[in-house]
Design a protein around this motif. Structure first.
Motif, short mmCIF file in Angstrom:
data_model
loop_
_atom_site.label_atom_id
_atom_site.label_comp_id
_atom_site.label_asym_id
_atom_site.label_seq_id
_atom_site.Cartn_x
_atom_site.Cartn_y
_atom_site.Cartn_z
N LYS A 1 0.83 -1.20 0.00
CA LYS A 1 0.00 0.00 0.00
C LYS A 1 0.87 1.25 0.00
N LYS A 2 0.37 2.26 -0.69
CA LYS A 2 1.06 3.53 -0.77
C LYS A 2 1.09 4.19 0.61
N VAL A 3 2.26 4.73 0.98
CA VAL A 3 2.41 5.48 2.22
C VAL A 3 2.78 6.91 1.84
N ASN A 4 1.84 7.83 2.05
CA ASN A 4 2.09 9.26 1.82
C ASN A 4 2.74 9.82 3.07
N GLN A 5 3.95 10.38 2.91
CA GLN A 5 4.70 10.91 4.04
C GLN A 5 4.84 12.42 3.84
N ILE A 6 4.29 13.18 4.76
CA ILE A 6 4.16 14.62 4.61
C ILE A 6 4.78 15.33 5.80
N THR A 7 5.66 16.28 5.52
CA THR A 7 6.22 17.12 6.57
C THR A 7 5.76 18.55 6.34
N PHE A 8 5.31 19.19 7.41
CA PHE A 8 4.92 20.61 7.37
C PHE A 8 5.29 21.21 8.70
N ASN A 9 6.11 22.24 8.67
CA ASN A 9 6.57 22.87 9.90
C ASN A 9 6.81 24.34 9.63
N ALA A 10 5.86 25.17 9.94
CA ALA A 10 5.97 26.59 9.61
C ALA A 10 6.34 27.47 10.80
N GLN A 11 6.85 26.89 11.87
CA GLN A 11 7.08 27.69 13.08
C GLN A 11 8.14 28.78 12.90
N ALA A 12 8.99 28.67 11.88
CA ALA A 12 10.01 29.69 11.67
C ALA A 12 9.59 30.75 10.65
N MET A 13 8.40 30.59 10.05
CA MET A 13 7.94 31.61 9.11
C MET A 13 7.63 32.90 9.86
N GLY A 14 7.59 33.99 9.14
CA GLY A 14 7.27 35.28 9.76
C GLY A 14 8.31 35.71 10.78
#
Length: 156
Positions: A86-99
């Motif tokens: 089965k396909k494993v979608n691996q997603i990283t999102f980390n916006a704590q350093a934006m702005g």
């Protein structure tokens, strides 16, 4: 975790796993970090020990990467197959350093909104900031428009 998700009662379930340090901005599993932890399990170890052998983990969501004010350094995506094929979608999102990060707006309030559609397969991701949405003068900046911040994935 493996003992729990491998139980017979969960064999037909889709597992979405949340973790900390998993993918880097080059879409590769992280192998180590500068923490004084012996035998730590970062992305590569988590993939090898838990996710790849699993038959029902189909999504891994993580954070913990990025540099100030560069969205591309805050995201990653990788697709692999687990032991069941089965396909494993691996997603990283980390916006704590934006702005300006810790010395600025602390991430500008960016959120990754994931809508799981009733078909049980489709997931629509949108990147939104209530910080920008609150003021009429910045509302036009409340949604990221880049493809890497707004996308649709399919689960198996």
């Amino acid at each position: 975790a493996n003992n729990e998700i491998s139980k017979e009662m969960y064999k037909d379930h889709t597992v979405v796993m949340l973790t900390h340090s998993y993918l880097n901005s080059q879409n590769k599993h992280m192998e180590k970090e500068n923490y004084p932890i012996v035998d730590a399990n970062y992305g590569k170890a988590i993939w090898e020990k838990l996710v790849a052998p699993s038959k029902n983990i189909q999504m891994v969501i993580s954070g913990h990467i990025g540099s100030p004010d560069n969205f591309k350094e805050h995201i990653a995506f990788k697709e692999d197959r687990n032991a069941a094929g089965k396909k494993v979608n691996q997603i990283t999102f980390n916006a704590q350093a934006m702005g300006g990060g810790w010395h600025g707006n602390g991430g500008d309030g960016w959120l990754r909104i994931m809508e799981f559609l009733p078909d049980g397969k489709t997931v629509i991701s949108t990147t939104f900031s209530p910080y920008f949405a609150i003021s009429p003068s910045t509302q036009k900046m409340a949604y990221q428009k880049d493809d890497f911040n707004n996308f649709t994935i399919q689960l198996d």
